[in-house]
Design an enzyme around this catalytic site. Sequence first.
Site, PDB file in Angstrom:
ATOM      1  N   HIS A 180       6.275   7.659 -22.111  1.00 35.43           N
ATOM      2  CA  HIS A 180       7.092   6.463 -21.891  1.00 35.43           C
ATOM      3  C   HIS A 180       8.331   6.743 -21.055  1.00 35.43           C
ATOM      4  O   HIS A 180       9.326   6.018 -21.112  1.00 35.43           O
ATOM      5  CB  HIS A 180       7.434   5.790 -23.223  1.00 35.43           C
ATOM      6  CG  HIS A 180       6.318   4.883 -23.648  1.00 35.43           C
ATOM      7  ND1 HIS A 180       5.001   5.257 -23.572  1.00 35.43           N
ATOM      8  CD2 HIS A 180       6.305   3.615 -24.112  1.00 35.43           C
ATOM      9  CE1 HIS A 180       4.233   4.261 -23.977  1.00 35.43           C
ATOM     10  NE2 HIS A 180       5.005   3.245 -24.317  1.00 35.43           N
ATOM     11  N   ASP A 215      15.047   1.638 -30.166  1.00 34.53           N
ATOM     12  CA  ASP A 215      14.653   0.235 -30.345  1.00 34.53           C
ATOM     13  C   ASP A 215      13.139   0.092 -30.456  1.00 34.53           C
ATOM     14  O   ASP A 215      12.645  -0.912 -30.971  1.00 34.53           O
ATOM     15  CB  ASP A 215      15.116  -0.606 -29.142  1.00 34.53           C
ATOM     16  CG  ASP A 215      16.622  -0.734 -29.104  1.00 34.53           C
ATOM     17  OD1 ASP A 215      17.266  -0.427 -30.127  1.00 34.53           O
ATOM     18  OD2 ASP A 215      17.154  -1.131 -28.051  1.00 34.53           O
ATOM     19  N   GLU A 260      24.195  -4.075 -31.881  1.00 35.88           N
ATOM     20  CA  GLU A 260      23.854  -4.006 -30.456  1.00 35.88           C
ATOM     21  C   GLU A 260      24.358  -5.288 -29.783  1.00 35.88           C
ATOM     22  O   GLU A 260      25.166  -6.024 -30.355  1.00 35.88           O
ATOM     23  CB  GLU A 260      22.337  -3.847 -30.250  1.00 35.88           C
ATOM     24  CG  GLU A 260      21.822  -2.449 -30.577  1.00 35.88           C
ATOM     25  CD  GLU A 260      20.492  -2.109 -29.908  1.00 35.88           C
ATOM     26  OE1 GLU A 260      20.003  -2.914 -29.081  1.00 35.88           O
ATOM     27  OE2 GLU A 260      19.936  -1.035 -30.234  1.00 35.88           O
TER      28      GLU A 260
HETATM   29  P1  FAD Z   1       7.674  11.370 -22.606  1.00 36.26           P
HETATM   30  O1  FAD Z   1       7.937  10.287 -21.647  1.00 36.26           O
HETATM   31  O2  FAD Z   1       6.275  11.773 -22.774  1.00 36.26           O
HETATM   32  O3  FAD Z   1       8.570  12.645 -22.247  1.00 36.26           O
HETATM   33  C1  FAD Z   1       9.944  12.514 -21.916  1.00 36.26           C
HETATM   34  C2  FAD Z   1      10.540  13.862 -21.496  1.00 36.26           C
HETATM   35  O4  FAD Z   1      10.558  14.730 -22.613  1.00 36.26           O
HETATM   36  C3  FAD Z   1       9.707  14.588 -20.428  1.00 36.26           C
HETATM   37  O5  FAD Z   1      10.551  15.346 -19.624  1.00 36.26           O
HETATM   38  C4  FAD Z   1       8.812  15.482 -21.249  1.00 36.26           C
HETATM   39  O6  FAD Z   1       8.373  16.612 -20.523  1.00 36.26           O
HETATM   40  C5  FAD Z   1       9.733  15.853 -22.400  1.00 36.26           C
HETATM   41  N1  FAD Z   1       8.993  16.071 -23.643  1.00 36.26           N
HETATM   42  C6  FAD Z   1       8.080  15.286 -24.233  1.00 36.26           C
HETATM   43  N2  FAD Z   1       7.681  15.822 -25.383  1.00 36.26           N
HETATM   44  C7  FAD Z   1       8.355  16.973 -25.522  1.00 36.26           C
HETATM   45  C8  FAD Z   1       8.372  17.999 -26.493  1.00 36.26           C
HETATM   46  N3  FAD Z   1       7.607  17.946 -27.584  1.00 36.26           N
HETATM   47  N4  FAD Z   1       9.203  19.039 -26.299  1.00 36.26           N
HETATM   48  C9  FAD Z   1      10.005  19.122 -25.213  1.00 36.26           C
HETATM   49  N5  FAD Z   1      10.005  18.198 -24.254  1.00 36.26           N
HETATM   50  C10 FAD Z   1       9.201  17.132 -24.413  1.00 36.26           C
HETATM   51  N6  FAD Z   1      15.432   5.514 -25.669  1.00 36.26           N
HETATM   52  C11 FAD Z   1      16.486   5.438 -26.491  1.00 36.26           C
HETATM   53  O7  FAD Z   1      17.239   6.392 -26.619  1.00 36.26           O
HETATM   54  N7  FAD Z   1      16.745   4.302 -27.198  1.00 36.26           N
HETATM   55  C12 FAD Z   1      15.932   3.223 -27.144  1.00 36.26           C
HETATM   56  O8  FAD Z   1      16.181   2.240 -27.811  1.00 36.26           O
HETATM   57  C13 FAD Z   1      14.789   3.279 -26.301  1.00 36.26           C
HETATM   58  N8  FAD Z   1      13.937   2.246 -26.227  1.00 36.26           N
HETATM   59  C14 FAD Z   1      12.833   2.351 -25.432  1.00 36.26           C
HETATM   60  C15 FAD Z   1      11.939   1.278 -25.369  1.00 36.26           C
HETATM   61  C16 FAD Z   1      10.808   1.365 -24.587  1.00 36.26           C
HETATM   62  C17 FAD Z   1       9.849   0.202 -24.548  1.00 36.26           C
HETATM   63  C18 FAD Z   1      10.573   2.519 -23.816  1.00 36.26           C
HETATM   64  C19 FAD Z   1       9.369   2.616 -22.926  1.00 36.26           C
HETATM   65  C20 FAD Z   1      11.462   3.577 -23.835  1.00 36.26           C
HETATM   66  C21 FAD Z   1      12.603   3.509 -24.645  1.00 36.26           C
HETATM   67  N9  FAD Z   1      13.519   4.556 -24.719  1.00 36.26           N
HETATM   68  C22 FAD Z   1      14.588   4.465 -25.550  1.00 36.26           C
HETATM   69  C23 FAD Z   1      13.393   5.732 -23.856  1.00 36.26           C
HETATM   70  C24 FAD Z   1      12.615   6.814 -24.552  1.00 36.26           C
HETATM   71  O9  FAD Z   1      13.387   7.377 -25.601  1.00 36.26           O
HETATM   72  C25 FAD Z   1      12.304   7.944 -23.577  1.00 36.26           C
HETATM   73  O10 FAD Z   1      11.654   7.441 -22.460  1.00 36.26           O
HETATM   74  C26 FAD Z   1      11.444   8.999 -24.254  1.00 36.26           C
HETATM   75  O11 FAD Z   1      11.435  10.138 -23.443  1.00 36.26           O
HETATM   76  C27 FAD Z   1      10.042   8.518 -24.397  1.00 36.26           C
HETATM   77  O12 FAD Z   1       9.361   9.308 -25.349  1.00 36.26           O
HETATM   78  P2  FAD Z   1       7.918   9.828 -25.039  1.00 36.26           P
HETATM   79  O13 FAD Z   1       7.422  10.408 -26.311  1.00 36.26           O
HETATM   80  O14 FAD Z   1       7.074   8.811 -24.404  1.00 36.26           O
HETATM   81  O15 FAD Z   1       8.288  11.003 -24.027  1.00 36.26           O
END
Ligand code: FAD
Length: 544
Positions: free
Chosen positions: A122, A184, A295
């Site tokens: 994400h 969120d 918020e």
């Molecule tokens: P990914 O997109 O898969 O990875 C993100 C980064 O972390 C990459 O660099 C990846 O290489 C690294 N990574 C992933 N897993 C690991 C691991 N196990 N160890 C080390 N590195 C790793 N963020 C907030 O803070 N607050 C919010 O309210 C919020 N709301 C959101 C709502 C939506 C609909 C979306 C799409 C995103 C939101 N986000 C929010 C952002 C979100 O926290 C970040 O985009 C987060 O990185 C997504 O998590 P993911 O598991 O999909 O990570």
Amino acid sequence: MGSPFYKQNNVAYLKLCLIIFMGCLPGTTHLCSNRVLATSTTIPDRLEPFHIASPFQTLRLDGYLSFDNNHHTANDFGNIYHFQPSAVLYPQSVSDISSVIKLIYEMGSGSELTVAARGHGHSLQGQAQAHRGVVMNMESLKGYPEMQVHVGEQPYVDVSGGELWINILHETLKHGLAPKSWTDYLHLTVGGTLSNAGISGQAFRHGPQINNVHELEVVTGKGDIISCSRKQNADLFNAVLGGLGQFAIITKARISLQPAPKMVKWIRVLYSDFSLFSKDQELLISAANSFDYIEGFVIINRTGLLNNWRSSFNPKDPKPASQFNSNGKTLYCLEMAKYFNPEESHIADQITDILLSGLEYIPSTLFSSEVSFVNFLDRVHLSEMKLREKGLWEVPHPWINLMIPKSKIHEFSEEVFGNILKNNINGPILMYPVNKTKWNNMTSLVTPDEDVFYLVAFLSSVVPSSTGSDHLDNILTLNKRILKYSTTANLGIKQYLPHYRTQEEWRAHFGSQWKVFIQRKASYDPLAILAPGQRIFKKAVPMV
Ligand code: FAD
């Protein structure tokens, strides 16, 4: 997923993949030419089994590597950047992750091979992608360890780095407990949010998610498996939290819990005056017995607002509310929640009434609702399902997130909402303050210098086939103007979920923390193997 054939032959296929990469290096076997690498951005899905002899024959995996149908890992929620990997590892154990990284580390700086952990994908700008590298599908590590809730005076849960927060919520609720700090949206992984911060309406009280972790198990860029906490390997612990995946892959986390409420009073009120809105938000985040979640968001140029207000929200005074007309003015919505258990409902009502009586919102615009704790926390998922039905979820999301010092928020709002953004951006604009006095400032997260700063998130969605203001190019142009203003006005703004193109920009982002950041990189991932999609370091390029 790879075919059963690949699962059974994962050792051979890992060898093949790596041999082919080595074959691309000058002075090694010629399995592909440099000309092909220079002109193509995609690698064939299937690599033919030839030239088997290699130093990787000893590698044994509990999971498997896939070279097939990996296109989904060249995409993310942002849906703008697409980098094709060469292989995807579906790890079943921490040693799978360690073995692959070790092997790549041992290939040295002559190899371009990199590794990206992918949580739920994400990210917005390819941060979890690895161009021609190996993507680690962290969700397949779920169950390592089995989620285990520890009750007692200081309850916690041990989870896999690939676990989704929504699953943690459901599991901990079985024990009447829940994590303290959230995002969120809960369909994100532990590793993904801890690599950034994890900020939401609870952060003013508990800090972001990175401040609510006791221990981690990680695999560094050298392939070492290390446990770390504030007391043990503290530098690595702090580096990884908010570290943008640069220092290690998070395989396990111990997350702090607290008693969970059953219900939530969820309240929204409107302001037409920005000063009153921000004054009230700041008042609430500093009050001793305040709401549990605070918020807010900005509503630009929308008419008939209250008639199509969320149907689940009821106006306190229905008649004046129905007569309220925004006249297309920019409005500011303060959003608050009070947690409670049904037997204490009246106490929650009293506290809520006292807190609301000190606020200066437009009286006819008090809307409230009572929902279960789960439905409140998982609220964005409901919107996701509606958008998915309409084909509006898997569209490009050119989002920007900024952290703005309290002393500059008026200046920022005047310029951005008074000048740059005249129309709604086809998505919410979140805006709320947090107070970081109690936050752990040793982590890699970069925030503005002031104790109180605002998180402002422009969460635009592109409408497919639109040529109007919600076309991707138009939104990107507006984003550029906002970012340019943020830099040139010298307001001390920092990007959250940062995205830059040059190391100069990264250096400016980290400011005085840059020196520590590169020292930590040199210690834990000296070859710059990890998280290439953040575009901070380039493998095989000197870092200083
Ligand atoms: P990914 O997109 O898969 O990875 C993100 C980064 O972390 C990459 O660099 C990846 O290489 C690294 N990574 C992933 N897993 C690991 C691991 N196990 N160890 C080390 N590195 C790793 N963020 C907030 O803070 N607050 C919010 O309210 C919020 N709301 C959101 C709502 C939506 C609909 C979306 C799409 C995103 C939101 N986000 C929010 C952002 C979100 O926290 C970040 O985009 C987060 O990185 C997504 O998590 P993911 O598991 O999909 O990570």
